[in-house]
Design a protein around this motif. Structure first.
Motif, short mmCIF file in Angstrom:
data_model
loop_
_atom_site.label_atom_id
_atom_site.label_comp_id
_atom_site.label_asym_id
_atom_site.label_seq_id
_atom_site.Cartn_x
_atom_site.Cartn_y
_atom_site.Cartn_z
N UNK A 1 20.44 58.16 -29.50
CA UNK A 1 20.44 56.83 -28.85
C UNK A 1 21.59 56.03 -29.43
N UNK A 2 22.37 55.44 -28.58
CA UNK A 2 23.49 54.64 -29.08
C UNK A 2 23.03 53.22 -29.29
N UNK A 3 23.61 52.58 -30.26
CA UNK A 3 23.25 51.20 -30.55
C UNK A 3 24.31 50.30 -29.97
N UNK A 4 23.92 49.46 -29.05
CA UNK A 4 24.91 48.55 -28.47
C UNK A 4 24.19 47.28 -28.10
N UNK A 5 24.81 46.17 -28.40
CA UNK A 5 24.17 44.89 -28.09
C UNK A 5 24.28 44.65 -26.59
N UNK A 6 23.16 44.48 -25.93
CA UNK A 6 23.17 44.27 -24.49
C UNK A 6 23.61 42.85 -24.17
N UNK A 7 24.54 42.73 -23.24
CA UNK A 7 24.97 41.37 -22.87
C UNK A 7 23.85 40.61 -22.16
N UNK A 8 23.94 39.30 -22.18
CA UNK A 8 22.80 38.50 -21.74
C UNK A 8 22.78 38.20 -20.25
N UNK B 1 27.47 61.32 -23.78
CA UNK B 1 27.78 60.81 -25.13
C UNK B 1 26.71 61.22 -26.14
N UNK B 2 25.45 61.10 -25.73
CA UNK B 2 24.39 61.43 -26.68
C UNK B 2 24.45 62.90 -27.09
N UNK B 3 24.73 63.75 -26.12
CA UNK B 3 24.73 65.19 -26.43
C UNK B 3 25.89 65.62 -27.30
N UNK B 4 26.99 64.87 -27.27
CA UNK B 4 28.12 65.25 -28.12
C UNK B 4 28.20 64.37 -29.36
N UNK C 1 35.83 62.68 -28.18
CA UNK C 1 34.83 61.83 -28.83
C UNK C 1 33.63 62.61 -29.35
N UNK C 2 33.83 63.89 -29.58
CA UNK C 2 32.72 64.65 -30.13
C UNK C 2 32.52 64.32 -31.61
N UNK C 3 31.29 64.40 -32.04
CA UNK C 3 31.00 64.13 -33.45
C UNK C 3 31.62 65.21 -34.32
N UNK C 4 31.72 64.92 -35.60
CA UNK C 4 32.25 65.91 -36.53
C UNK C 4 31.40 67.16 -36.53
N UNK C 5 32.06 68.31 -36.47
CA UNK C 5 31.32 69.56 -36.48
C UNK C 5 30.94 70.05 -35.10
N UNK C 6 31.09 69.19 -34.09
CA UNK C 6 30.75 69.62 -32.74
C UNK C 6 31.99 70.27 -32.12
N UNK C 7 32.15 71.57 -32.44
CA UNK C 7 33.28 72.29 -31.84
C UNK C 7 32.96 72.59 -30.38
N UNK C 8 33.96 73.00 -29.64
CA UNK C 8 33.73 73.30 -28.22
C UNK C 8 32.68 74.38 -28.04
#
Lengths: 566, 259
Positions: free
Chosen positions: A1-8, A96-99, A187-194
């Motif tokens: 889950x990504x953390x992002x402040x939702x606009x109002x 995004x979540x999966x990578x 934008x893959x996380x570290x260690x997430x090779x192809x």
């Protein structure tokens, strides 16, 4: 889950640049388009089976109504459902979540692409409703029928709106593809090779590559056709034509040019529609069979092969147009070549299940359904790829059966599987009802086979496509009416089954069971607890399932630090 | 679930086999390799269908009824064998078909000297047939002269001497013993010349004159239907193909020429 402040504000929430919101927006747009397309096809099937029947709101279904519904049905289903939901919908929601990324690479571009797509949909609806009629030349829009406004009702403003809608869709799709490609590569996380990517990501990745290359060609073709229609050019219109008794003042063009351009886009398009579903099927079968994907590398290579070969086979839509036999042979051989990586995938799916400790659940059912429908629809591909047979079967219901089974039904089953599986992400952490899910599956698969398997027989008997009504003067076609009626009844079963899905969907959004953190005990990064966002490091491939020692769990998530494997 | 799946699959196979028998293509009026070829391909693909769907169903059944499995055997070798087999089957079908297609293909002018020549012109929403008549030449046509209401759908230029003996009909009449060389044209949009009983289809593309030759072998009356969406009358664009024994055909042609 990504953390992002939702606009109002309402405006910034509607025009959100948050990828999960955009993914959900694509999902709902696709759902609306799908329901519309389904209702159009219901009218079509009822009219074919009982031509004299007067329907509520529509009255008598005239030929132009039938053909307009046919055109919009195909367009909505191919573009606004099969392109949209597996790729733009679930891709934006889950990529995004999966990578292990926090967002897509270009959030504003993403929002722009969605709202362009939504506008495109509105223009398409306008084409359906405009006075003068909706276009009647099919989603394939072959000129000169689509190029000359007088050649039929709806070929004026209706066709212009169709072309504009599709043009906007092409641009939006290209923008979205750029987003997918850059996000996956950068934008893959570290260690997430192809080679540690879940196969869902590979499906989206290759589909995005195809989209970028193919939609630009469709855009060009649409612009050329609009030009022929309004600026006196003759890309597609030859000389010497008369329509409705009037001379057509164009010359020098070739109708076949449109077909080459359209199908150069059109064939990759059907792979764009199915590749995400194939990736998801591998993903779900592994997850529910509690087994790694056997030979992951082969699955990646076959995805790439299908994508690449998909660009080389467009001529198999043109076997009866008068192509040279050498070109015909080349396209035929290349088309049969695509059957090989497709077979590799099919074997792989079956092998995934073969020795599995399979847990049954609705996502699994729909994945199994995907494989079954893919086999049935796919096997008639090598048949149609042979010109000696296609010469008879082209433009008959045999082809309609083929693409509905493999694209319509298998593709849709992929969408359903994704919906049930990722419902916790689509909603606020809820699950869909399992009982209703199973009922949905069984009624749908029976309805799907009941509707589309008999269409093979119609095609073999010589029933051409796109007939608004079976002509009474042609005996061998009138003899097929009982088969047509059976198909219509089966189609009604299939459509009714979707009511179960809609009810389940809405009910579950409001009152579905709490999913918990990882309801399917899956290995993907998308199921990790949200507090683990910092220091995300991927340690292993995507499908670490194994026979558990007593009391232990039988899987390891990709980011779990415990043991280094793969 | 597995049992239900296998049951559904069994039903599909039985229904398919039965109905494919019931709904074969219309009566064959020409010698064509299509029927035996389609049967062969359906058998091969049908076998693949049965094997794969069965494997799918059985793999589900095994999951229900087998004890916990150990980790999977490596699939790599099987996959090469399977990919290779699939490639052989599919390419085999292709090349066998390629041998048939040029032989059976009917594109191009007839190699026979005494073939009957007919011009088939498609338009919204009618088929027109024209025979060149005793002079063996098609008369000139002009788009501006086309007027179906006046009885001149093809726009024959009456001032051209070759046009005087052209025979224009709404039914395609052909003999059994000779090739029929067709020039396929369209006046407006793409149509498609489809005679199921001849197992043949060819698109009529505006701007192109497409040559093909057919030969019928069984006297009778068959249907010609349009097989490319051409507008609101697409489904009503039907004509009859009358196949006559040779002397009857000669008589018909002579008589039609005098009208």
């Amino acid at each position: 889950m990504t953390v992002e402040i939702q606009p109002r504000s309402v405006v910034s929430r509607v025009f959100s640049t948050h990828h999960e919101t955009i993914g959900r927006q694509y999902f709902w747009l696709g759902l609306i388009a799908g329901i519309t397309g389904m209702l159009l096809s219901a009218v079509m099937r009822i009219h074919i089976a009982w031509p004299e029947l007067r329907l509520p709101f529509l009255g008598e279904v005239k030929p132009e109504t039938y053909l307009a519904f046919l055109t919009i049905h195909g367009t909505l289903m191919v573009f606004f459902v099969l392109n949209l939901v597996p790729q733009s919908g679930f891709g934006n929601l889950m990529l995004p979540a999966q990578i292990g990324a926090r967002s897509m690479a270009f959030p504003v571009l993403n929002a722009v692409a969605f709202w362009m797509t939504a506008s495109s949909f509105l223009v398409m609806v306008a084409a359906l409703l405009v006075t003068g009629g909706a276009p009647i030349s099919g989603w394939t829009q072959y000129p000169p029928l689509s190029a000359i406004a007088d050649s039929g009702p709806g070929q004026g403003l209706g066709t212009d709106l169709w072309l504009i809608s599709v043009g906007i869709f092409c641009v939006a799709s290209s923008l979205g593809s750029i987003n997918f490609l850059v996000t996956t590569l950068r934008m893959r996380a570290h260690g997430m090779t192809l080679m540690r990517l879940p196969l869902t990501v590979w499906g989206w990745f290759v589909a995005a590559m195809l989209s970028l290359l193919a939609f630009s060609v469709l855009l060009a073709a649409a612009v050329l056709l609009l030009s022929d229609r309004h600026y006196g050019t003759s890309f597609f219109i030859p000389g010497g034509l008369t329509v409705n008794g009037a001379l057509v003042h164009h010359e020098g063009g070739s109708p076949l040019l449109w077909q080459h351009l359209f199908w150069f886009f059109g064939h990759p398009e059907v792979y764009i529609a199915i590749l995400p579903g194939m990736g998801l099927t591998s993903h779900l079968l592994a997850t529910f069979a509690r087994k790694p994907v056997p030979n992951y590398r082969a699955m990646v290579h076959s995805t790439l092969a299908i994508g690449w070969l998909g660009f080389l086979v467009w001529g198999h839509h043109m076997f009866t147009t008068g192509l040279s036999p050498y070109a015909t042979l080349a396209f035929s051989a290349l088309t049969l070549a695509v059957a090989v990586p497709s077979s590799v995938k099919t074997l792989n799916w079956i092998a995934t299940l073969w020795n599995g400790r399979t847990r049954f659940g609705t996502p699994l059912l729909f994945s199994v359904g995907f494989v079954s429908l893919f086999i049935t629809g796919g096997l008639t591909g090598p048949l149609l790829a042979q010109p000696a047979l296609d010469v008879y079967l082209h433009d008959t219901y045999f082809v309609v059966a083929h693409f509905h089974l493999i694209m319509g039904m298998a593709g849709i089953f992929g969408i359903f599987a994704a919906t049930y599986f990722w419902f916790p992400k689509l909603s606020a952490g809820r699950l869909m009802n399992e009982r209703l899910g199973r009922a949905h599956f069984w009624l749908s698969i029976i309805g799907a086979y009941g509707t589309f398997l008999p269409m093979h027989f119609l095609g073999m008997a010589g029933q051409p496509r796109r007939y608004s009504q079976v002509p009474e003067t042609v005996r061998f076609l009138m003899d097929l009416m009982p088969l047509h009626r059976f198909i219509t009844v089966a189609a009604m079963v299939l459509i009714t089954a979707q009511i179960i899905f809609i009810v389940n969907l809405f009910w579950s959004f409001l009152r579905g069971n709490n999913a918990g953190e990882n309801p399917w005990q899956a290995t993907g990064l998308e199921w990790r607890a949200s507090t683990e966002d910092e220091e995300l490091l991927v340690h292993r491939h995507a499908y670490e399932f194994f026979a558990p020692t007593d009391g232990e769990k039988d899987f390891r998530m990709q980011h779990e630090a415990e043991e280094n494997k793969g | 679930m597995p049992l239900a799946f296998l049951l559904l699959f069994a039903l599909l196979v039985l229904a398919s086999v039965y109905y494919f028998g019931q709904h074969w293509a219309p009566v064959l009026a020409a010698s064509s390799l299509f029927d035996p070829r389609l049967k062969m391909v359906l058998l091969v693909l049908g076998a693949l269908f049965v094997v794969t769907q069965l494997a799918l169903g059985i793999s589900l059944w095994r999951a229900r009824h087998r004890p916990v499995a150990s980790s999977a055997r490596p699939l790599r070798d099987w996959e090469w064998i399977w990919a290779g087999t699939a490639a052989v089957i599919f390419f085999g079908l292709n090349f066998a078909g390629a041998l048939i297609f040029p032989v059976g293909t009917l594109l191009g002018p007839s190699p026979q000297k005494d073939s009957v020549r007919v011009e088939v012109t498609a338009e919204q929403f009618r088929w027109n047939f024209r025979y060149p008549g005793p002079d063996g030449r098609y008369g000139a046509t002009k788009p501006s002269l086309r007027d179906a209401a006046e009885g001149n759908p093809l726009g024959l230029d009456r001032s051209d001497s070759a046009a005087a003996d052209d025979i224009v009909t709404a039914t395609l009449v052909i003999p059994t013993d000779r090739d029929v060389e067709i020039t396929l044209r369209s006046h407006d949009v793409i149509h498609s010349f489809f005679v199921p009983s001849l197992r043949f289809k060819q698109d009529a593309v505006p701007g192109m004159d497409i040559f093909l030759h057919i030969r019928a072998e069984r006297p009778g009356e068959y249907d010609l239907v349009c097989a490319e969406l051409c507008g609101i009358g697409h489904n009503s664009m039907n004509a009859k193909v009358r196949v006559l024994p040779p002397d009857e055909f000669d008589r018909w042609l002579a008589e039609a020429g005098t009208r």
